[in-house]
Each structure stands twice: as structure tokens, then as C-alpha cells.
Design a protein around this motif. Structure first.
Motif, PDB file in Angstrom:
ATOM      1  N   GLY A 140      41.353  -9.227  23.084  1.00  9.31           N
ATOM      2  CA  GLY A 140      40.965 -10.615  22.936  1.00  9.31           C
ATOM      3  C   GLY A 140      40.545 -10.997  21.522  1.00  9.31           C
ATOM      4  O   GLY A 140      40.274 -12.151  21.265  1.00  9.31           O
ATOM      5  N   GLU A 141      40.468 -10.031  20.604  1.00  7.71           N
ATOM      6  CA  GLU A 141      40.097 -10.344  19.226  1.00  7.71           C
ATOM      7  C   GLU A 141      41.073  -9.663  18.274  1.00  7.71           C
ATOM      8  O   GLU A 141      40.687  -9.000  17.322  1.00  7.71           O
ATOM      9  CB  GLU A 141      38.665  -9.894  18.939  1.00  7.71           C
ATOM     10  CG  GLU A 141      37.612 -10.666  19.710  1.00  7.71           C
ATOM     11  CD  GLU A 141      36.203 -10.276  19.318  1.00  7.71           C
ATOM     12  OE1 GLU A 141      36.042  -9.503  18.359  1.00  7.71           O
ATOM     13  OE2 GLU A 141      35.261 -10.726  19.962  1.00  7.71           O
ATOM     14  N   GLY A 148      55.454  -7.596   9.486  1.00  6.92           N
ATOM     15  CA  GLY A 148      54.184  -7.799   8.813  1.00  6.92           C
ATOM     16  C   GLY A 148      53.702  -6.627   7.990  1.00  6.92           C
ATOM     17  O   GLY A 148      52.655  -6.711   7.356  1.00  6.92           O
ATOM     18  N   ALA A 149      54.419  -5.507   7.980  1.00  6.64           N
ATOM     19  CA  ALA A 149      53.971  -4.345   7.210  1.00  6.64           C
ATOM     20  C   ALA A 149      53.841  -4.707   5.742  1.00  6.64           C
ATOM     21  O   ALA A 149      54.756  -5.261   5.143  1.00  6.64           O
ATOM     22  CB  ALA A 149      54.943  -3.186   7.394  1.00  6.64           C
ATOM     23  N   GLY A 150      52.699  -4.405   5.164  1.00  4.45           N
ATOM     24  CA  GLY A 150      52.426  -4.759   3.779  1.00  4.45           C
ATOM     25  C   GLY A 150      51.731  -6.092   3.627  1.00  4.45           C
ATOM     26  O   GLY A 150      51.407  -6.501   2.511  1.00  4.45           O
ATOM     27  N   SER A 151      51.457  -6.782   4.728  1.00  2.00           N
ATOM     28  CA  SER A 151      50.867  -8.120   4.681  1.00  2.00           C
ATOM     29  C   SER A 151      49.342  -8.070   4.672  1.00  2.00           C
ATOM     30  O   SER A 151      48.728  -7.007   4.772  1.00  2.00           O
ATOM     31  CB  SER A 151      51.351  -8.950   5.870  1.00  2.00           C
ATOM     32  OG  SER A 151      52.741  -9.161   5.825  1.00  2.00           O
ATOM     33  N   LEU A 152      48.750  -9.253   4.592  1.00  2.00           N
ATOM     34  CA  LEU A 152      47.305  -9.439   4.644  1.00  2.00           C
ATOM     35  C   LEU A 152      46.958 -10.013   6.019  1.00  2.00           C
ATOM     36  O   LEU A 152      47.576 -10.981   6.460  1.00  2.00           O
ATOM     37  CB  LEU A 152      46.874 -10.407   3.537  1.00  2.00           C
ATOM     38  CG  LEU A 152      45.394 -10.495   3.175  1.00  2.00           C
ATOM     39  CD1 LEU A 152      44.893  -9.184   2.602  1.00  2.00           C
ATOM     40  CD2 LEU A 152      45.177 -11.618   2.154  1.00  2.00           C
ATOM     41  N   PHE A 153      45.981  -9.393   6.696  1.00  2.00           N
ATOM     42  CA  PHE A 153      45.598  -9.810   8.042  1.00  2.00           C
ATOM     43  C   PHE A 153      44.150 -10.298   8.043  1.00  2.00           C
ATOM     44  O   PHE A 153      43.341  -9.866   7.217  1.00  2.00           O
ATOM     45  CB  PHE A 153      45.754  -8.663   9.033  1.00  2.00           C
ATOM     46  CG  PHE A 153      47.177  -8.225   9.239  1.00  2.00           C
ATOM     47  CD1 PHE A 153      47.938  -8.774  10.257  1.00  2.00           C
ATOM     48  CD2 PHE A 153      47.758  -7.296   8.407  1.00  2.00           C
ATOM     49  CE1 PHE A 153      49.253  -8.391  10.442  1.00  2.00           C
ATOM     50  CE2 PHE A 153      49.080  -6.905   8.573  1.00  2.00           C
ATOM     51  CZ  PHE A 153      49.829  -7.457   9.599  1.00  2.00           C
ATOM     52  N   GLY A 154      43.833 -11.181   8.995  1.00  2.00           N
ATOM     53  CA  GLY A 154      42.482 -11.712   9.117  1.00  2.00           C
ATOM     54  C   GLY A 154      41.949 -11.531  10.519  1.00  2.00           C
ATOM     55  O   GLY A 154      42.707 -11.450  11.490  1.00  2.00           O
ATOM     56  N   LEU A 155      40.622 -11.467  10.630  1.00  2.00           N
ATOM     57  CA  LEU A 155      39.980 -11.307  11.928  1.00  2.00           C
ATOM     58  C   LEU A 155      38.729 -12.169  11.987  1.00  2.00           C
ATOM     59  O   LEU A 155      37.865 -12.089  11.102  1.00  2.00           O
ATOM     60  CB  LEU A 155      39.589  -9.841  12.154  1.00  2.00           C
ATOM     61  CG  LEU A 155      38.771  -9.538  13.414  1.00  2.00           C
ATOM     62  CD1 LEU A 155      39.619  -9.778  14.662  1.00  2.00           C
ATOM     63  CD2 LEU A 155      38.254  -8.107  13.398  1.00  2.00           C
ATOM     64  N   ALA A 156      38.626 -12.991  13.003  1.00  2.00           N
ATOM     65  CA  ALA A 156      37.405 -13.762  13.224  1.00  2.00           C
ATOM     66  C   ALA A 156      36.343 -12.836  13.806  1.00  2.00           C
ATOM     67  O   ALA A 156      36.600 -12.110  14.761  1.00  2.00           O
ATOM     68  CB  ALA A 156      37.684 -14.922  14.177  1.00  2.00           C
ATOM     69  N   THR A 157      35.155 -12.834  13.226  1.00  2.00           N
ATOM     70  CA  THR A 157      34.065 -11.958  13.675  1.00  2.00           C
ATOM     71  C   THR A 157      32.833 -12.810  13.963  1.00  2.00           C
ATOM     72  O   THR A 157      31.894 -12.849  13.161  1.00  2.00           O
ATOM     73  CB  THR A 157      33.749 -10.902  12.603  1.00  2.00           C
ATOM     74  OG1 THR A 157      33.442 -11.561  11.363  1.00  2.00           O
ATOM     75  CG2 THR A 157      34.924  -9.973  12.396  1.00  2.00           C
ATOM     76  N   PRO A 158      32.797 -13.509  15.086  1.00  2.00           N
ATOM     77  CA  PRO A 158      31.658 -14.390  15.396  1.00  2.00           C
ATOM     78  C   PRO A 158      30.333 -13.638  15.353  1.00  2.00           C
ATOM     79  O   PRO A 158      30.181 -12.578  15.951  1.00  2.00           O
ATOM     80  CB  PRO A 158      31.976 -14.870  16.817  1.00  2.00           C
ATOM     81  CG  PRO A 158      33.451 -14.713  16.959  1.00  2.00           C
ATOM     82  CD  PRO A 158      33.811 -13.514  16.152  1.00  2.00           C
TER      83      PRO A 158
END
Length: 305
Positions: free
Chosen positions: A8-9, A282-292
Motif C-alpha cells: 500500500g505504500e 524504470g531501471a536507472g530512474s529516480l523514485f519517490g515515496l510518501a512517508t506520512p
């Protein structure tokens, strides 16, 4: 405790990118900009969060890590040198001019500068890695300061030194060797460049995982990018696994907190190595994660006098 993806995250693709080995990810608060390197391509990248593309700048050699300085300059960890550079404005110049400061392992051609970040006192702490083969532990950990220059830390030799980060009070240093499946910790004295009481912090259970870059959040928890399994794992201050987020790529490299409230968690990744190897989307990309509810700690600026 086994590592399990935290449902879920999931991490989301923030910037499609084709870095062979994205690393050194860092947030620049004043400019609201992310910076990182593509090590084998000898490139420096800057990205305004949410922009459709990143700015690019060529470097004279591979760079494993960067830090921002009190003067406004940038400290760049090239393969065999620590260098200063004027932090470029966007759009970046075609090539970044660097001022060499100190040579690193000049008599050992097999190593290069890798993971690094400032400690809470404003010194730059970094490791070197064996470029010839990951089997032999010939890499070291160093502290570089304006007052004392380059000082080797009395830590175990590593094949690929990494996971360098510091507790909120600066008294504990975390580090790893990607040739092994555990993260270590030690007592750390920034003024004297002294370490003591080296001890285990956490063991990676997944046999495909190797510890890579790491960052500490405001609660003293450690986030580690797990090379091989494609996971970003959060550890409690006692080393217990709290949660593990699964990436769509196998090789995440370095997480960093950014954004105005330091509540934006990003992670760089690597693409496939070698011709003919399949590439995950997406290999080599930049990823983001929401961390409430989770925030980072601002990186201390390097004290360049």
C-alpha cells in the motif's frame, strides 16, 4: 525478522532516467533541487522536483558522492580526488570546473571514492571501493575536514564501503560493506576522527540483498537501499526491521530526504550492467515515496572555512 514489502505504500516513478549507476543523491534546500551523479558516465545531474527532465553536466572523472559547503560551493568526491566546485545554477554548464583539494589512495589504483556524506559537525565522511573486484576488501573509510585534512577512520576494510550516515546526535556512525550482508555501527567522535565499539546493527536476511546507500530520519531510524532485492528498508534505532518497500527495479542505490518539510523521500537506482542484459522498466530512474509522519534531518553543510 524477515524483510517484507510494505503493502500500500509502493515507491512511485518520480523521474524517468537512464542512469547506469545513479548515486550520491542529495537535496539542496535553498534551490529546492535534487542532485545526483551517474558514476560510470561521469555526469552530474540536477532536478527541480516535478520538472519533466533533469539538467546535466559532465565531470572530468567518475564521482560517487557530493556535499554542499557553508561557502555555497560544492565538495565533489571524484574517483581519486576530493574537489571543490562552484555550485552551478540551472541550466548547468556543459562541463563542471573543479579545483582538486586532496588525493585519495593515490598509490592504490584499484580503488575509487564512493559513498559519503557530512557528519553532524560538518566534516565529510566517505568510503572507497574496490573497482577491480568486489571480492577483496581493500577499501577504507575516511574523514575530511578543513582543519585536519584527510584522516583514515580505524574501521574494518571493505570491498564496497557504503551506508554511511549518522545518528541525530552525531555520536553513532552507521556503515557497511556491500560485499557482506550486514550493516554495522560504531561510536563516533567527529572532532578527533575517532571510532570505537564497532558492532552489528542489522543483518540483511534476503540472500540476494547487499546494503547500499542509507539515510537517517528525524526519529533516528535508518533507511537502507538494498542492492539486489530492490527494497528500501526502514530500521528502528535498535536495528529491527520496521517496514520494507519494494521497488520495480533490482538495484536501488541511495535514499535521501528533501522537500520544504523534508518529508519527501527519494531514491536513485542503477540500470543493467553489461551489454545484452535485460532492463526492468524504470531501471536507472529516480523514485519517490510518501512517508506520512516521517521527516528527514537536514544535512550539515561542509565546513570549508
Amino acid at each position: 525478522m524477515a524483510h517484507r514489502p510494505h503493502e500500500g505504500e509502493a515507491l512511485s516513478l518520480a523521474l524517468p532516467h537512464r542512469a547506469a549507476l545513479g548515486d550520491g543523491l542529495l537535496w539542496q534546500p535553498g534551490a529546492a533541487r535534487w542532485w545526483w551523479t551517474d558514476v560510470p558516465a561521469a555526469m552530474l545531474y540536477a532536478w527541480d522536483d516535478g520538472a519533466p527532465s533533469a539538467y546535466a553536466c559532465r565531470l572530468p572523472d567518475r564521482a560517487g558522492s557530493v556535499a554542499f559547503c557553508r561557502s555555497g560551493r560544492m565538495l565533489v568526491g571524484l574517483a581519486k580526488w576530493l574537489c571543490y566546485a562552484e555550485t552551478p545554477a540551472a541550466p548547468l554548464p556543459a562541463r563542471l570546473a573543479l579545483q582538486p583539494v586532496v588525493a585519495v589512495d593515490p598509490a592504490e589504483p584499484r580503488t575509487r571514492v564512493g559513498d559519503g556524506r557530512t557528519d553532524r559537525a560538518g566534516n565529510f565522511v566517505f568510503g572507497t571501493r574496490n573497482e577491480a573486484t568486489e571480492a577483496r576488501a581493500i577499501g577504507s573509510f575516511y574523514q575530511f575536514s578543513h582543519a585536519h585534512g584527510l584522516r583514515r577512520l580505524a574501521l574494518p576494510a571493505a570491498a564496497v564501503a557504503g551506508s554511511i550516515c549518522f545518528s541525530p546526535d552525531g555520536g553513532t556512525m552507521y556503515f557497511s560493506d556491500a560485499g557482506r550482508r550486514h550493516i554495522l555501527q560504531c561510536d563516533y567522535d567527529a572532532d578527533g576522527a575517532q571510532v570505537a565499539a564497532v558492532r552489528p546493527f542489522s543483518q540483511l536476511v534476503d540472500g540476494d540483498s547487499r546494503p547500499h546507500g542509507a539515510v537517517i530520519d528525524s526519529e533516528g531510524c535508518l533507511w537502507n537501499a538494498e542492492w539486489g532485492s530492490g527494497r528500501l528498508t526502514r530500521y528502528a534505532p535498535d536495528g529491527a526491521v520496521m517496514r520494507s518497500h519494494l521497488l520495480p527495479v533490482a538495484h536501488p542505490t541511495r535514499p535521501a530526504f528533501g522537500g520544504a518539510a523534508l518529508d519527501r523521500l527519494m531514491v536513485t537506482s542503477a540500470g543493467p550492467r553489461g551489454a545484452g542484459k535485460p532492463s526492468a522498466p524504470g531501471a536507472g530512474s529516480l523514485f519517490g515515496l510518501a512517508t506520512p509522519g516521517v521527516r528527514g534531518i537536514a544535512d550539515t553543510l561542509f565546513n570549508d572555512g
